[in-house]
Every structure is written in structure tokens, then in C-alpha cells.
Scaffold this active site. Structure first.
Site, PDB file in Angstrom:
ATOM      1  N   HIS A   1       0.844  -1.190   0.000  1.00  0.00           N
ATOM      2  CA  HIS A   1       0.000   0.000   0.000  1.00  0.00           C
ATOM      3  C   HIS A   1       0.884   1.248   0.000  1.00  0.00           C
ATOM      4  O   HIS A   1       1.967   1.267   0.603  1.00  0.00           O
ATOM      5  CB  HIS A   1      -0.929   0.005   1.208  1.00  0.00           C
ATOM      6  CG  HIS A   1      -2.185  -0.792   0.984  1.00  0.00           C
ATOM      7  ND1 HIS A   1      -2.941  -1.316   2.018  1.00  0.00           N
ATOM      8  CD2 HIS A   1      -2.829  -1.151  -0.170  1.00  0.00           C
ATOM      9  CE1 HIS A   1      -3.990  -1.961   1.512  1.00  0.00           C
ATOM     10  NE2 HIS A   1      -3.940  -1.875   0.200  1.00  0.00           N
TER      11      HIS A   1
ATOM     12  N   ASP B   1       1.030   4.150   1.414  1.00  0.00           N
ATOM     13  CA  ASP B   1       1.522   4.837   2.612  1.00  0.00           C
ATOM     14  C   ASP B   1       2.670   4.090   3.270  1.00  0.00           C
ATOM     15  O   ASP B   1       3.226   4.569   4.267  1.00  0.00           O
ATOM     16  CB  ASP B   1       0.386   5.074   3.614  1.00  0.00           C
ATOM     17  CG  ASP B   1      -0.316   3.798   4.054  1.00  0.00           C
ATOM     18  OD1 ASP B   1      -0.487   2.895   3.223  1.00  0.00           O
ATOM     19  OD2 ASP B   1      -0.697   3.712   5.239  1.00  0.00           O
TER      20      ASP B   1
END
Length: 309
Positions: free
Chosen positions: A65, A67
Site C-alpha cells: 500500500h 503509505d
């Protein structure tokens, strides 16, 4: 041995918290720093610390992901300039796909790095012990997130016992080669015929530290396995007390679930991170207090905070 949190927020950068990244400083042990995840803006956070990019020799990615990985291309490029005097190779560990992501990003942007990057990719079939050196072993297990996500268990091998030099001097052992033999576990005979038993002058081995770093996950038994008897457990706390349903739906944990994992695993200390931006200072203090009703030795960490292990 220290942990420094470079980003403790979830999802996207916020005013008080950057996205996920933390550094395990092993400078006294092996003169290296190991990074776990590298979200957007991580290299900017590093500038606020004493960490030298060339000391970062291993990067462990929990999942793909954004982030947790959007800071990688920039960091790898900048590491080239900041390590110009001493180029050091780099190992990147993570799920299948991390190699493609990194190499594509560098290729499309025209970036060239003057050091070797060694990729180690994993899936369900290749987890377990993923790395071993003469001083450390790293294990990984699959967690329960919305995509393939890994948690890491870093185990320091037991430290050798130390030589009691003062006791040897008091016993009349001359300083020199005999000290070395005794330190290596050899019994020695002195000129006067006395036998010096090495075990009497070497302390017992010291148990190594265990650090567990849990990526994004629902509450799962895999986290308990990774955190068994850990000196420090770093666990995500995206949501707070009462948010169990929404946490499960989004593949995350609450502060209370993190505390339950720490309790079940017999961990010594729990550090909560990966906090939703909707939780501000007062909220975070309450989350810490709530978690402490289940596991007392808990702390909600902040960006750039250092924790001695």
C-alpha cells in the site's frame, strides 16, 4: 539498540504524523540501521534525525500500500548522493511486487543508483525464517490485511558471556595470551601448577533482544506468534476502543486489540503506531489509557520519537 519512529500515521500524511516508517538502530551491534516501511516523505523525516542514509543497509516492507512504499524511490535516489563517500549495498525484503515497483520507478524517472540493491521477495510459501546473520535472525509471517501483508520478528542471538578480568588478576593470572585462551573457553594451567577453569571467570551468556514489528492487520494469531516473549512489540492502532467493526472491515486493528495481542504473547512492552489522523493529542492519550487496562506497559508513539530497547 534503539527504535526511531519516522512516521506513525495511517493512510496519508497529516500535520502531526507522517505515514509509516521506522528505523531500528543497530549501530553498537553491527553499525547498521534497518528500516521498516518507507512511506511518502520518509527521507524528509530522516533529515530531522542523526541517521545517515548510507548506514541503512536493509529495508523491510510490510506490504505494498502506498503509505508504506511511496517514499522508497526518492529515498533510494537521495541515498546515492548522501552516500557519495562510501557506497554501501542495500537489501530490500518484502512481498512479491516490491522489486517491480522499485525498478520501474527508478527506470521511468531516469534515476541511477551507484550501489547494488538486492531484492528478497516473499509469498505464503516462503515465509518463516527469511534472513540470518551471525548476530540476528529475522522471521516473517502473513498477517490479515486487505492485501498480502507481513509482520516481522527480529531476534538478536544470545550474547557471549564477558570475561571477569579483575577476578583473573586477583587469581594471579598474568595479563596476555592466557586471558585470550580463557575468554575462548579454554582451561589453562599456570606456572605454579594451578588449573584455571574458564567457566569460573566467564559470565553466563546474555539473552538477545526480540523486536516484533506488525504491519497493517486485523487481530490475528499470527501476530501473537510473531510477538511471543518480545522485548518490544510495535503494533498498529489505526482505530480506537469501540471501533472493532470498522477496523475489521478495513483490515486494521484497534488499540484494545493491539493490547490483547501483547498480553497473549507475553510481550514486555507495547508501542502503538499507525494512528488515524482523526485522533489528535487528547484522543491518543485516551487510547493509551484504554489500552493500559489490558496491557499496562503501553505507549502511543509520536513521529521522530526514540525508544531504547
Amino acid at each position: 539498540m534503539e527504535l526511531q519512529f519516522l512516521g506513525t500515521g495511517a493512510g496519508q500524511p497529516a500535520k502531526q504524523r507522517n505515514v509509516s516508517s521506522l528505523a531500528l538502530k543497530l549501530l553498537d551491534e553491527i553499525n547498521e540501521v534497518w528500516m521498516f516501511d518507507c512511506g511518502e516523505g520518509t527521507q524528509r523525516q530522516i533529515l530531522e534525525t542523526t541517521i545517515k542514509p548510507r548506514k541503512i543497509r536493509k529495508i523491510f516492507i510490510t506490504h505494498l500500500h502506498g503509505d508504506h512504499i511511496f517514499g522508497l524511490p526518492g529515498f533510494l535516489s537521495s541515498r546515492s548522493f548522501q552516500a557519495s563517500e562510501e557506497q554501501t549495498d542495500l537489501d530490500i525484503y518484502g512481498p512479491i511486487g516490491i522489486k517491480t515497483y522499485v525498478l520501474t520507478s527508478l527506470k521511468v524517472s531516469g534515476a541511477r543508483v551507484p550501489y547494488q540493491i538486492h531484492f528478497h521477495e516473499f509469498d505464503d510459501k516462503s515465509l518463516g525464517k527469511i534472513m540470518e546473520t551471525d548476530k540476528f535472525v529475522v522471521y516473517a509471517e502473513r498477517l490479515a490485511h486487505t492485501i498480502f501483508c507481513m509482520g516481522y520478528r527480529v531476534v538478536q542471538k544470545d550474547l557471549e558471556g564477558t570475561l571477569d578480568a579483575e577476578a583473573l588478576k586477583a587469581a594471579g593470572v598474568p595479563f596476555g595470551p592466557l586471558f585470550g585462551k580463557i575468554k575462548n573457553g579454554q582451561d589453562v594451567e599456570l606456572e605454579d601448577g594451578r588449573l584455571i577453569c574458564a567457566k569460573d571467570y566467564i559470565s553466563a551468556p546474555k539473552k538477545g533482544k526480540i523486536i516484533t514489528i506488525i504491519g497493517d492487520t486485523r487481530k490475528t494469531s499470527a501476530s501473537v506468534k510473531l510477538a511471543k516473549d518480545a522485548d518490544v512489540l510495535v503494533h498498529e492502532s489505526t482505530y480506537g476502543k469501540g471501533d472493532e467493526r470498522i477496523a475489521r472491515n478495513h483490515g486494521h486493528s484497534t488499540n484494545m486489540q493491539a493490547a490483547q495481542i501483547a498480553h497473549e504473547a507475553g510481550a514486555k512492552r507495547l508501542l502503538l503506531n499507525h494512528v488515524s489522523a482523526r485522533f489528535l493529542g487528547r484522543d491518543c492519550r485516551q487510547m493509551e489509557k484504554d489500552a493500559a487496562t489490558i496491557f499496562e506497559n503501553v505507549k502511543m508513539v509520536q513521529d521522530l520519537e526514540e525508544v531504547i530497547i
